[in-house]
Design a protein around this motif. Structure first.
Motif, mmCIF file in Angstrom:
data_model
loop_
_atom_site.group_PDB
_atom_site.id
_atom_site.type_symbol
_atom_site.label_atom_id
_atom_site.label_comp_id
_atom_site.label_asym_id
_atom_site.label_seq_id
_atom_site.Cartn_x
_atom_site.Cartn_y
_atom_site.Cartn_z
ATOM 1 N N PRO A 120 0.830 -1.218 0.000
ATOM 2 C CA PRO A 120 0.000 0.000 0.000
ATOM 3 C C PRO A 120 0.859 1.260 0.000
ATOM 4 O O PRO A 120 1.906 1.307 0.667
ATOM 5 N N GLY A 121 0.419 2.234 -0.763
ATOM 6 C CA GLY A 121 1.164 3.481 -0.860
ATOM 7 C C GLY A 121 2.180 3.506 -1.977
ATOM 8 O O GLY A 121 2.781 4.547 -2.237
ATOM 9 N N LEU A 122 2.385 2.369 -2.634
ATOM 10 C CA LEU A 122 3.314 2.295 -3.763
ATOM 11 C C LEU A 122 2.574 1.790 -4.995
ATOM 12 O O LEU A 122 1.650 0.981 -4.886
ATOM 13 N N PRO A 123 2.988 2.234 -6.187
ATOM 14 C CA PRO A 123 2.330 1.788 -7.425
ATOM 15 C C PRO A 123 2.846 0.427 -7.888
ATOM 16 O O PRO A 123 3.192 0.236 -9.053
ATOM 17 N N VAL A 124 2.907 -0.517 -6.959
ATOM 18 C CA VAL A 124 3.342 -1.882 -7.245
ATOM 19 C C VAL A 124 2.257 -2.814 -6.761
ATOM 20 O O VAL A 124 1.853 -2.755 -5.590
ATOM 21 N N GLU A 125 1.759 -3.672 -7.645
ATOM 22 C CA GLU A 125 0.711 -4.608 -7.262
ATOM 23 C C GLU A 125 1.288 -5.711 -6.370
ATOM 24 O O GLU A 125 2.492 -5.939 -6.333
ATOM 25 N N SER A 126 0.419 -6.382 -5.636
ATOM 26 C CA SER A 126 0.862 -7.456 -4.754
ATOM 27 C C SER A 126 1.568 -8.541 -5.561
ATOM 28 O O SER A 126 1.296 -8.744 -6.746
ATOM 29 N N VAL A 127 2.483 -9.246 -4.903
ATOM 30 C CA VAL A 127 3.256 -10.300 -5.568
ATOM 31 C C VAL A 127 3.137 -11.581 -4.758
ATOM 32 O O VAL A 127 2.873 -11.564 -3.549
ATOM 33 N N ASP A 128 3.353 -12.701 -5.425
ATOM 34 C CA ASP A 128 3.303 -13.992 -4.758
ATOM 35 C C ASP A 128 4.411 -14.113 -3.722
ATOM 36 O O ASP A 128 5.499 -13.549 -3.874
ATOM 37 N N ALA A 129 4.140 -14.888 -2.665
ATOM 38 C CA ALA A 129 5.198 -15.248 -1.726
ATOM 39 C C ALA A 129 6.289 -15.984 -2.488
ATOM 40 O O ALA A 129 6.012 -16.765 -3.390
ATOM 41 N N GLY A 130 7.540 -15.713 -2.137
ATOM 42 C CA GLY A 130 8.666 -16.319 -2.833
ATOM 43 C C GLY A 130 9.189 -15.504 -3.991
ATOM 44 O O GLY A 130 10.083 -15.947 -4.714
ATOM 45 N N THR A 131 8.674 -14.279 -4.154
ATOM 46 C CA THR A 131 9.083 -13.414 -5.262
ATOM 47 C C THR A 131 10.370 -12.663 -4.931
ATOM 48 O O THR A 131 10.576 -12.213 -3.806
ATOM 49 N N ASN A 132 11.239 -12.516 -5.948
ATOM 50 C CA ASN A 132 12.469 -11.737 -5.829
ATOM 51 C C ASN A 132 12.467 -10.628 -6.865
ATOM 52 O O ASN A 132 12.257 -10.886 -8.061
ATOM 53 N N LEU A 133 12.696 -9.396 -6.415
ATOM 54 C CA LEU A 133 12.691 -8.222 -7.278
ATOM 55 C C LEU A 133 14.080 -7.598 -7.320
ATOM 56 O O LEU A 133 14.739 -7.453 -6.285
#
Length: 218
Positions: free
Chosen positions: A12-25
């Motif tokens: 919340p508060g960022l223009p990034v949608e939720s991601v699956d658990a285990g995600t690496n960015l």
């Protein structure tokens, strides 16, 4: 504040949608261009938090984390510092490694701190690495750093955590950045435009693929 619901991490508060658990960015942007702020904001929440810092002191990391709205809690927040700056008064918040070139030592301390946070009841952990650039400079060879990152991201993926690692692409050959990017699920490019922070995401559907403004901290 970022939260986790079910098998997804939200921001919340960022223009990034939720991601699956285990995600690496993988965050790519200039060291002084808002990249650290964005990384720390992606780590906000009630999960465990682990930050590996290679080019700024543990004290600065903790202060910056508080500055973006993070809550410093000795039960769940840990920093693995390899900046050679002493932080004895920070106690169990910080584990120190002698050099950004000691990838084995960093990996050992990271695993130890991860296990400690997990043992305290935090079965979801957000990991940040700021930044990969000193690790690459000290190594002088991308292969050991690639193996290190592959090990860390694999652990995060297996443990249903979240990984956010930053790199300054202007400091490296494009082939090095592309190589380092392979273990990650998506790439988040960061830039400042007219004093405002913007991001775009590649490699993952339902995310902002065009440059999108990041709301300033209130």
């Amino acid at each position: 504040m970022a939260t986790r619901h079910g098998s997804r991490y939200e921001f919340p508060g960022l223009p990034v949608e939720s991601v699956d658990a285990g995600t690496n960015l993988l965050l790519t942007g200039p060291a002084l261009g808002g990249t650290r702020e964005l990384l720390l904001r992606l780590l906000l929440g009630e999960d465990g938090v682990l930050v590996i810092t290679a080019d700024t002191s543990a004290r600065n990391v903790l202060e910056a984390f508080e500055g973006v709205g993070g809550r410093l809690d000795r039960e769940r927040v840990r920093v693995v510092s390899c900046t050679q700056e002493r932080a004895d008064d920070l106690g169990e918040f910080v584990a120190s490694v002698g050099s950004p070139g000691d990838l084995t030592g960093i990996g050992i301390e990271y695993s130890s701190q991860y296990e400690q946070v997990y043992a305290r009841g935090y079965d979801t952990v957000r990991t940040g690495i700021y930044t990969l650039t000193p690790l690459l400079v000290y190594s002088e060879d991308v292969r050991p750093v690639f193996r290190f990152i592959n090990t860390v991201t694999s652990r995060i993926r297996t443990a249903d955590g979240l990984g956010v690692c930053a790199i300054d692409p202007s400091a490296h050959d494009e082939r090095v950045v592309n190589s380092i990017a392979q273990p990650f699920d998506a790439r988040v490019d960061v830039r400042e435009r007219e004093g405002a922070l913007e991001l775009r995401v590649t490699g993952m559907p339902d995310q902002p693929g065009e440059w999108t403004a990041v709301p300033a901290l209130s």
